[in-house]
Design a protein around this motif. Structure first.
Motif, PDB file in Angstrom:
ATOM      1  N   ASP A  37      67.932  39.430 -25.302  1.00 16.00           N
ATOM      2  CA  ASP A  37      67.926  40.334 -24.166  1.00 16.00           C
ATOM      3  C   ASP A  37      69.280  41.015 -24.111  1.00 16.00           C
ATOM      4  OD1 ASP A  37      66.039  38.049 -22.092  1.00 16.00           O
ATOM      5  OD2 ASP A  37      65.394  39.602 -23.504  1.00 16.00           O
TER       6      ASP A  37
ATOM      7  N   ARG B 187      72.036  40.240 -21.596  1.00 17.63           N
ATOM      8  CA  ARG B 187      72.682  38.937 -21.585  1.00 17.63           C
ATOM      9  C   ARG B 187      73.638  38.760 -22.747  1.00 17.63           C
ATOM     10  NH1 ARG B 187      67.337  35.274 -20.524  1.00 17.63           N
ATOM     11  NH2 ARG B 187      66.628  36.358 -18.668  1.00 17.63           N
TER      12      ARG B 187
ATOM     13  N   SER C 119      73.857  32.415 -21.034  1.00 18.56           N
ATOM     14  CA  SER C 119      72.790  32.190 -20.073  1.00 18.56           C
ATOM     15  C   SER C 119      73.105  30.968 -19.235  1.00 18.56           C
ATOM     16  CB  SER C 119      71.479  31.965 -20.835  1.00 18.56           C
ATOM     17  OG  SER C 119      70.514  31.457 -19.975  1.00 18.56           O
TER      18      SER C 119
ATOM     19  N   LEU D 124      71.177  28.763 -18.595  1.00 16.17           N
ATOM     20  CA  LEU D 124      70.524  27.606 -19.197  1.00 16.17           C
ATOM     21  C   LEU D 124      71.450  26.837 -20.117  1.00 16.17           C
ATOM     22  CD1 LEU D 124      66.954  28.880 -20.073  1.00 16.17           C
ATOM     23  CD2 LEU D 124      67.577  27.083 -18.466  1.00 16.17           C
TER      24      LEU D 124
ATOM     25  N   ARG E 151      68.767  33.970 -11.323  1.00 15.84           N
ATOM     26  CA  ARG E 151      68.514  34.111 -12.759  1.00 15.84           C
ATOM     27  C   ARG E 151      68.258  32.737 -13.392  1.00 15.84           C
ATOM     28  NH1 ARG E 151      72.751  36.646 -13.989  1.00 15.84           N
ATOM     29  NH2 ARG E 151      71.867  38.742 -13.959  1.00 15.84           N
ATOM     30  N   TYR E 152      69.043  31.759 -12.993  1.00 18.83           N
ATOM     31  CA  TYR E 152      68.874  30.409 -13.531  1.00 18.83           C
ATOM     32  C   TYR E 152      67.487  29.857 -13.171  1.00 18.83           C
ATOM     33  CZ  TYR E 152      69.478  25.373 -14.088  1.00 18.83           C
ATOM     34  OH  TYR E 152      69.325  24.071 -14.456  1.00 18.83           O
TER      35      TYR E 152
ATOM     36  N   GLU F 209      64.758  31.540 -15.215  1.00 16.97           N
ATOM     37  CA  GLU F 209      64.697  31.092 -16.605  1.00 16.97           C
ATOM     38  C   GLU F 209      64.110  29.691 -16.711  1.00 16.97           C
ATOM     39  OE1 GLU F 209      68.485  33.718 -18.229  1.00 16.97           O
ATOM     40  OE2 GLU F 209      68.422  31.568 -18.558  1.00 16.97           O
TER      41      GLU F 209
ATOM     42  N   ALA G 163      60.451  30.187 -16.371  1.00 17.89           N
ATOM     43  CA  ALA G 163      59.871  30.751 -17.592  1.00 17.89           C
ATOM     44  C   ALA G 163      59.754  29.686 -18.672  1.00 17.89           C
ATOM     45  CB  ALA G 163      60.719  31.926 -18.077  1.00 17.89           C
ATOM     46  N   GLN G 164      60.760  28.842 -18.773  1.00 17.54           N
ATOM     47  CA  GLN G 164      60.735  27.780 -19.779  1.00 17.54           C
ATOM     48  C   GLN G 164      59.597  26.804 -19.506  1.00 17.54           C
ATOM     49  OE1 GLN G 164      64.471  25.770 -20.336  1.00 17.54           O
ATOM     50  NE2 GLN G 164      63.520  23.959 -21.215  1.00 17.54           N
TER      51      GLN G 164
END
Length: 663
Positions: free
Chosen positions: A32, A35, A40, A42, A108-109, A112, A115-116
């Motif tokens: 991305d 980023r 990230s 993550l 954002r965290y 993500e 999404a994971q």
């Protein structure tokens, strides 16, 4: 999510063109751009703050940000909730980390993390789909070649999701019904929950200077290109059509299994076993057998790549594609149990392949849970309580007959590893025509009362029955010794009875080999070089004698303890050496792990020790349990050389962990 099948989804050649054998691969994930300038969330490290003896009231920071209840049970630097979901645990601490003051960073965290978990199918009520598949399908060849690679999160390998249906404490574990986030199968992606794998180009090179898991999402550093193209010893000369209902990922894995794995798995099992496995895959293209076969294929392929020095060993095998397929098969078995209760023969076949996965992985995953599935399926057939199970067995399907025989076979060797009596000894006797507590007459070994185990394992019926009797005798001896009531005369009488009946049945010759024709789909010019040839009659004869001698040797260790100086033990060890000398070293030795390990551990002669170890060392130990078997032998040598007392092989296996089966 069937976009993967479109030609533009692959940077490599289409299925209609000439290409080497397909390869299991990891999945490219595009960077991305927004980023690239910062890491990230993550990838943030856990908070390095002093830990207090008990968890904080609010749980770990990860669970608090997710607004989920933390179990507050720590394992290392993580809570068990984060471990179960395979997400990074941010740890505990009295003060909120500075970066959490930025609401955008926090959002954002959280996005993500969500999404994971969505990709892994761990969000309740949501299918395991994501834009990742669309991105992978729409990327051009150049985009794929220069993207970092990502493996989907997966539970720890070797774990069947808990349920409340099992209670098998004699195998060292017990299932419990615990709360867990729902794992929902609603998507229609080619491999449910697993990102799509692009076909590799035959002109690509495999990078050897990078670990496939050494990456960070959002990193601006571009790793070297990585290609997981398979290079078999005999390239395909003609394309193989896709299996109906499967995409190229699954079909490539299935094809690889029949080309490379099937020939070292149950080597003496002929085309009947191969056809049974393939037929189930055709019936259920996305079933548990397909997942188990794909796990075996990916495991073998990865181990071969490491052995050839093409890739570095995976530091996180629990997150590998092989582990994903393995866990997928386990989940499918558990789901089937909850939905239907009784297992089908297809699910029992999947469990058998998972036991084989445990052994081909060198015991890195447990076999116990999959074996319990086989035992439950066998119990559902009614055979263990049937007064005349031989007639019932012959009325069952060919696949069910194979599964019954192999479950009994595994029961013998799991009993060896767990130092207990085989649970299906009575069933085995009845299947072989036992009369009044004795083995069947010599003339009854053919026809109805004949399992022909040599056609599956190389071990004849009489040797398997003798070995089961010996293990039961060993357990009887141990119980009598604990009670202080052991009668040596009775021990010798029982032992002589087993040996005499085994000698009577050894006079019977071997029957015809498996005459079944290979499934038409597998009779192609491309598959022909890879079809496992059935061992010759002379090889089968020698293997049969080796197993019979191993049963006798095992009996002597029960009667006289495991003392290499005992005359009968020395004679049996030398007999095993003579038979092995007549047998050319080959992959057949993989089917002789038990006789080699048993005889090798019962000699104090250094030359003999080297001889037995060399029979295993000449094989590729990157796949299978060969290395673990040699380590057990070395452990026996060390304990006996130091203490000077008899060392029982079963005790040594149990001490080193019961995941090793000498099959």
């Amino acid at each position: 999510m069937a976009h993967r099948s479109q030609p533009n989804a692959s940077p490599g050649p289409s299925r209609a063109t000439h290409k080497p054998s397909p390869s299991p691969a990891m999945v490219p994930v595009p960077d991305d751009s927004d980023r690239s300038s910062r890491a990230s969330p993550l990838t943030r490290q856990p908070i390095d703050l002093p830990r207090i003896p008990s968890a904080s009231k609010g749980g770990c920071w990860t669970c608090r940000l997710r607004r989920k209840k933390c179990d507050e049970q720590r394992e290392g630097d993580s809570c068990k909730t984060c471990l179960r979901l395979t997400i990074k645990c941010l740890g505990w601490g009295p003060r909120r980390p500075e970066w959490m003051r930025d609401k955008q960073e926090v959002e954002r965290y959280k996005a993500e993390i969500k999404a994971q978990l969505t990709r892994a199918g761990l969000i309740r009520g949501q299918p395991r789909t994501s834009q990742l598949y669309q991105n992978a399908a729409n990327m051009s060849s150049s985009q794929v070649r220069h993207s970092p690679y990502h493996r989907p999160s997966a539970p720890e390998a070797g774990t069947i999701p808990p349920s409340n249906h099992f209670d098998h404490s004699d195998y060292g574990y017990r299932y419990a019904n615990v709360a867990q986030e729902q794992h929902v199968h609603q998507d229609h992606s080619p491999v449910p929950g697993m990102p799509v794998t692009p076909l590799s180009s035959s002109s690509s090179n495999i990078g050897t200077d990078i670990n496939p898991l050494d990456f960070q999402l959002g990193s601006s550093q571009e790793p070297p290109s990585f290609d997981f193209e398979l290079r078999p010893s005999s390239p395909l000369t003609a394309p193989i059509s896709l299996i109906a209902g499967q995409n190229t990922v699954q079909s490539d894995h299935v094809l690889y299994y029949f080309e490379h794995v099937r020939k070292i798995q149950l080597m003496f099992a002929g085309n009947t076993f191969t056809n049974a496995t393939y037929s189930i895959i055709l019936q259920e293209p996305h079933g548990a057998v397909s997942s188990a076969v794909c796990a075996l294929a990916n495991l073998h392929y990865t181990r071969m790549q490491v052995a050839q020095g093409l890739v570095a060993p995976d530091p996180n095998p629990e997150h590998s594609n092989a582990a994903y397929f393995y866990n997928e098969a386990c989940f499918q078995l558990d789901t089937a149990k909850q939905m239907r209760n009784p297992y089908t023969e297809n699910e029992a076949m999947a469990a058998l392949h998972l036991v084989c996965y445990s052994q081909l992985s060198g015991g890195t995953t447990p076999w116990q849970q999959a074996f319990v599935v086989l035992c439950e399926w066998l119990g559902q057939t009614g055979l263990p309580s049937d007064e005349n199970p031989a007639i019932t067995l012959h009325a069952m399907s060919v696949t069910s007959q194979l599964l019954v025989k192999l479950t009994i076979w595994l029961d013998v060797f799991t009993s060896l590893s767990l130092a207990r009596s085989p649970r299906y000894l009575k069933l085995l006797k009845r299947l072989l025509g036992e009369r009044n507590g004795y083995w069947p007459a010599v003339g009854d070994i053919d026809g109805l009362h004949s399992l022909r185990m040599d056609l599956l394992t190389g071990c004849p019926d009489e040797a398997m029955l003798a070995l089961a009797e010996v293990l039961t005798l060993a357990q009887w001896k141990a119980n009598e010794q604990r009670n202080g009531t052991l009668s040596v005369r009775e021990l010798v009488r029982r032992g002589n009875d087993i040996e005499q009946r085994l000698a009577q049945h050894q006079s019977g010759g071997l029957g015809d080999a498996d005459q079944a024709l290979l499934h038409p789909d597998l009779q192609t010019p491309a598959m022909e070089p890879h079809v496992a040839l059935f061992p010759s009659e002379e090889t089968r004869r020698l293997v049969s004698r080796l197993y019979c001698e191993a049963a006798v040797l095992s009996l002597h260790t029960v009667i006289s303890n495991a003392n290499p100086g005992v005359a009968e033990i020395r004679e049996s060890v030398e007999a095993v050496v003579r038979y092995l000398d007549q047998l050319t070293t080959s992959d057949v030795d993989r089917a002789l792990v038990f006789p080699i390990c048993l005889a090798g551990s019962l000699t104090d002669d250094s030359n003999r020790r080297d001889f037995f170890k060399s029979r295993l060392q000449h094989l590729d130990d990157s796949i299978g349990n060969l290395m673990q078997t040699r380590l057990v032998m070395e452990a026996v040598y060390q304990k006996r050389d130091v203490s000077g007392v008899a060392v029982d092989l079963r005790d040594t296996i149990r001490e080193r962990g019961p995941n090793l089966l000498l099959i």
